[in-house]
Motif scaffolding. Structure first.
Motif, PDB file in Angstrom:
ATOM      1  N   SER A   1      54.208  43.235  46.060  1.00  0.00           N
ATOM      2  CA  SER A   1      54.072  43.453  44.609  1.00  0.00           C
ATOM      3  C   SER A   1      53.710  42.159  43.894  1.00  0.00           C
ATOM      4  CB  SER A   1      55.385  44.018  44.034  1.00  0.00           C
ATOM      5  OG  SER A   1      55.684  45.264  44.622  1.00  0.00           O
ATOM      6  N   PHE A   2      54.283  41.059  44.323  1.00  0.00           N
ATOM      7  CA  PHE A   2      53.988  39.767  43.718  1.00  0.00           C
ATOM      8  C   PHE A   2      52.598  39.279  44.118  1.00  0.00           C
ATOM      9  CE2 PHE A   2      54.254  35.045  44.272  1.00  0.00           C
ATOM     10  CZ  PHE A   2      54.210  34.715  42.921  1.00  0.00           C
ATOM     11  N   ILE A   3      52.252  39.462  45.386  1.00  0.00           N
ATOM     12  CA  ILE A   3      50.978  38.944  45.904  1.00  0.00           C
ATOM     13  C   ILE A   3      49.777  39.681  45.319  1.00  0.00           C
ATOM     14  CG2 ILE A   3      49.588  38.758  48.014  1.00  0.00           C
ATOM     15  CD1 ILE A   3      52.298  38.128  49.452  1.00  0.00           C
ATOM     16  N   VAL A   4      49.852  41.023  45.247  1.00  0.00           N
ATOM     17  CA  VAL A   4      48.705  41.774  44.716  1.00  0.00           C
ATOM     18  C   VAL A   4      48.531  41.559  43.219  1.00  0.00           C
ATOM     19  CG1 VAL A   4      48.852  43.553  46.505  1.00  0.00           C
ATOM     20  CG2 VAL A   4      50.053  43.892  44.338  1.00  0.00           C
ATOM     21  N   ALA A   5      49.559  41.046  42.558  1.00  0.00           N
ATOM     22  CA  ALA A   5      49.455  40.772  41.118  1.00  0.00           C
ATOM     23  C   ALA A   5      48.366  39.738  40.840  1.00  0.00           C
ATOM     24  CB  ALA A   5      50.795  40.281  40.578  1.00  0.00           C
ATOM     25  N   PHE A   6      48.165  38.789  41.754  1.00  0.00           N
ATOM     26  CA  PHE A   6      47.121  37.774  41.580  1.00  0.00           C
ATOM     27  C   PHE A   6      45.741  38.429  41.525  1.00  0.00           C
ATOM     28  CE2 PHE A   6      50.576  35.208  43.250  1.00  0.00           C
ATOM     29  CZ  PHE A   6      50.471  34.036  42.512  1.00  0.00           C
ATOM     30  N   ILE A   7      45.546  39.462  42.359  1.00  0.00           N
ATOM     31  CA  ILE A   7      44.260  40.164  42.373  1.00  0.00           C
ATOM     32  C   ILE A   7      44.079  40.976  41.102  1.00  0.00           C
ATOM     33  CG2 ILE A   7      42.855  41.887  43.585  1.00  0.00           C
ATOM     34  CD1 ILE A   7      44.286  41.096  46.159  1.00  0.00           C
ATOM     35  N   GLY A   8      45.097  41.758  40.746  1.00  0.00           N
ATOM     36  CA  GLY A   8      45.009  42.613  39.575  1.00  0.00           C
ATOM     37  C   GLY A   8      44.798  41.852  38.281  1.00  0.00           C
ATOM     38  N   LEU A   9      45.452  40.702  38.150  1.00  0.00           N
ATOM     39  CA  LEU A   9      45.371  39.927  36.913  1.00  0.00           C
ATOM     40  C   LEU A   9      44.071  39.132  36.792  1.00  0.00           C
ATOM     41  CD1 LEU A   9      49.046  38.612  36.870  1.00  0.00           C
ATOM     42  CD2 LEU A   9      48.046  40.163  35.172  1.00  0.00           C
ATOM     43  N   SER A  10      43.432  38.817  37.908  1.00  0.00           N
ATOM     44  CA  SER A  10      42.266  37.932  37.858  1.00  0.00           C
ATOM     45  C   SER A  10      40.917  38.634  37.973  1.00  0.00           C
ATOM     46  CB  SER A  10      42.364  36.892  38.977  1.00  0.00           C
ATOM     47  OG  SER A  10      42.427  37.530  40.243  1.00  0.00           O
ATOM     48  N   ILE A  11      40.905  39.831  38.545  1.00  0.00           N
ATOM     49  CA  ILE A  11      39.624  40.461  38.858  1.00  0.00           C
ATOM     50  C   ILE A  11      38.859  40.915  37.613  1.00  0.00           C
ATOM     51  CG2 ILE A  11      40.385  42.875  39.084  1.00  0.00           C
ATOM     52  CD1 ILE A  11      38.738  42.924  41.723  1.00  0.00           C
ATOM     53  N   SER A  12      39.546  41.143  36.494  1.00  0.00           N
ATOM     54  CA  SER A  12      38.878  41.584  35.253  1.00  0.00           C
ATOM     55  C   SER A  12      39.055  40.581  34.123  1.00  0.00           C
ATOM     56  CB  SER A  12      39.429  42.953  34.822  1.00  0.00           C
ATOM     57  OG  SER A  12      39.023  43.959  35.704  1.00  0.00           O
ATOM     58  N   SER A  13      39.093  39.321  34.479  1.00  0.00           N
ATOM     59  CA  SER A  13      39.364  38.294  33.473  1.00  0.00           C
ATOM     60  C   SER A  13      38.179  38.013  32.549  1.00  0.00           C
ATOM     61  CB  SER A  13      39.781  36.985  34.150  1.00  0.00           C
ATOM     62  OG  SER A  13      38.746  36.543  35.021  1.00  0.00           O
ATOM     63  N   LYS A  14      36.980  38.418  32.983  1.00  0.00           N
ATOM     64  CA  LYS A  14      35.775  38.149  32.178  1.00  0.00           C
ATOM     65  C   LYS A  14      35.324  39.425  31.484  1.00  0.00           C
ATOM     66  CE  LYS A  14      33.940  34.319  34.941  1.00  0.00           C
ATOM     67  NZ  LYS A  14      34.980  34.211  35.948  1.00  0.00           N
ATOM     68  N   TYR A  15      34.899  39.276  30.253  1.00  0.00           N
ATOM     69  CA  TYR A  15      34.402  40.434  29.491  1.00  0.00           C
ATOM     70  C   TYR A  15      32.960  40.723  29.884  1.00  0.00           C
ATOM     71  CZ  TYR A  15      32.435  43.161  25.683  1.00  0.00           C
ATOM     72  OH  TYR A  15      31.783  44.113  24.951  1.00  0.00           O
ATOM     73  N   VAL A  16      32.721  41.963  30.277  1.00  0.00           N
ATOM     74  CA  VAL A  16      31.365  42.386  30.623  1.00  0.00           C
ATOM     75  C   VAL A  16      31.109  43.759  30.003  1.00  0.00           C
ATOM     76  CG1 VAL A  16      31.136  41.115  32.784  1.00  0.00           C
ATOM     77  CG2 VAL A  16      32.256  43.336  32.794  1.00  0.00           C
ATOM     78  N   ARG A  17      29.857  43.999  29.672  1.00  0.00           N
ATOM     79  CA  ARG A  17      29.477  45.294  29.104  1.00  0.00           C
ATOM     80  C   ARG A  17      29.199  46.289  30.234  1.00  0.00           C
ATOM     81  NH1 ARG A  17      27.996  44.985  23.704  1.00  0.00           N
ATOM     82  NH2 ARG A  17      27.830  42.850  22.882  1.00  0.00           N
ATOM     83  N   GLY A  18      29.118  47.552  29.876  1.00  0.00           N
ATOM     84  CA  GLY A  18      28.724  48.582  30.837  1.00  0.00           C
ATOM     85  C   GLY A  18      29.881  49.066  31.682  1.00  0.00           C
ATOM     86  N   GLY A  19      29.567  49.456  32.901  1.00  0.00           N
ATOM     87  CA  GLY A  19      30.559  50.099  33.770  1.00  0.00           C
ATOM     88  C   GLY A  19      31.283  49.150  34.689  1.00  0.00           C
TER      89      GLY A  19
END
Length: 363
Positions: free
Chosen positions: A287-305
């Motif tokens: 639970s702690f380890i996968v949090a790094f992936i979940g919190l960082s993978i969408s850190s940049k704002y992008v348009r579209g899908g």
């Protein structure tokens, strides 16, 4: 400002974690509905037992869905902040991304500790209750056998090994007995005692042997006795026999360690218990380890899908953890890898992936 940021992001992270965990547990419970109906029709669940059965399912649901819930909670929280340009604003003001997500990471670590507690205490008891309801009685395979052939027991403290052709734990009778006495190392025996039969004296708590030959390794001389007893050989017959298929999932860490020691002393295979023990220490921290992936993978704002794509990546990564973990667990059960190494490999792999995305999120 920093404290307000921690409170702000923590509030949303906890909110989405609770929404995810409740949602997953609801789906899990829905999948169990047909089984519950079947048990009701079979008469295994009656009245209040139905509610008790459902309550006992909750710890299992929580433990198994916590990592995926944390993963998606991090993804949703950061995705919303990124779409509102909050992440960009905070980075522009000089705050590092790792500092932005510090509070959710701490919460994820606390969730891991909670999973560790539930998995080692509440879940073990609830699983025993679930199995009782499912079968209506304790499984015969979990009952202690009365007799055992080719019984083996080692006493490392006093330095001797028992080998018995047959032993009955209730009557205390044994046949074809061999006791090897050694000093420091098993490979250096000093005395070998063989007996045609033996009986355990419950009052004096020692073995009474009949038809005995005592061979001294150093002098190479054999002494024959009709009967023989010694205060050294005091092991209770119950110590020679363990249940054939005791479910390791129903044992606490303390009980697992005790069982492993006992199983080793009687020469039984301990891989299934070692694998479960290793998993008890490693899985909660997913639970702690996968949090790094979940919190960082969408850190940049992008348009579209792109947000949808990130969601798909996280879901695949989440379920992928269970597959990778199961594959390495199978390797440990087959003796290919050490159980503790195999149980931590998925965590290490996902931690490396998390650090990669975390590093990318900084720029």
């Amino acid at each position: 400002m920093i404290k307000k940021l921690d409170i702000y992001i923590s509030k949303y992270f906890i909110k989405y974690f609770l929404m995810n965990i409740i949602g997953f547990m609801g789906v899990f419970l829905l999948a169990q509905t047909f089984k519950i109906i079947k048990y009701i029709n079979q008469g295994k669940l009656v009245g209040g037992e139905i509610f008790d059965y459902i309550i006992n399912l909750l710890p299992k649901m929580f433990v198994e869905t916590a990592p995926l819930s944390v993963l998606l909670a991090g993804l949703i929280t950061i995705s919303i902040m990124a779409s509102n340009l909050e992440i960009v604003s905070l980075k522009t003001s000089g705050i590092r991304f790792l500092r932005i997500v510090r509070a959710p990471l701490i919460i994820a670590f606390i969730i891991s500790l909670l999973v560790f507690f539930v998995n080692n205490s509440i879940y073990t008891k609830s699983l025993a209750k679930i199995n009782f309801y499912r079968k209506g009685e304790i499984d015969a395979s979990l009952r202690l056998p009365t007799t055992k052939e080719n019984a083996f027991l080692i006493n490392n403290t006093d330095g001797y090994i028992y080998l018995m052709g047959n032993i009955d734990r209730e009557s205390g009778l044994a046949e074809k007995i061999e006791i090897v006495v050694y000093e420091n190392e098993i490979s250096k025996p000093v005395e070998i005692i063989t007996a045609q039969s033996g009986k355990y004296d419950k009052d004096n708590k020692k073995w009474l042997l009949s038809g005995v030959n005592i061979y001294n390794v150093e002098t190479k001389k054999t002494i024959t006795k009709v009967e023989y007893d010694s205060d050294r050989f005091i092991e209770d017959p119950n110590n020679f026999i363990r249940a054939a298929a005791e479910d390791p999932r129903m044992l606490t860490i303390k009980e697992l360690k005790k069982t492993i020691k006992e199983q080793k002393n009687i020469g039984e295979d301990t891989r299934i218990y070692l694998s479960e023990l290793a998993k008890r220490y490693s899985f909660p921290f997913a639970s702690f380890i996968v949090a790094f992936i979940g919190l960082s993978i969408s850190s940049k704002y992008v348009r579209g899908g792109r947000t949808t794509l990130n969601l798909v990546i996280c879901v695949v990564a989440g379920y992928g953890y269970y597959l990778v973990s199961g594959a390495f667990e199978a390797m440990s059960l087959n003796g290919i890898l050490n159980p503790f190494i195999s149980s931590w490999i998925p965590n290490i792999l996902y931690f490396i992936i998390g650090m990669y995305f975390m590093n990318r999120a900084e720029y």
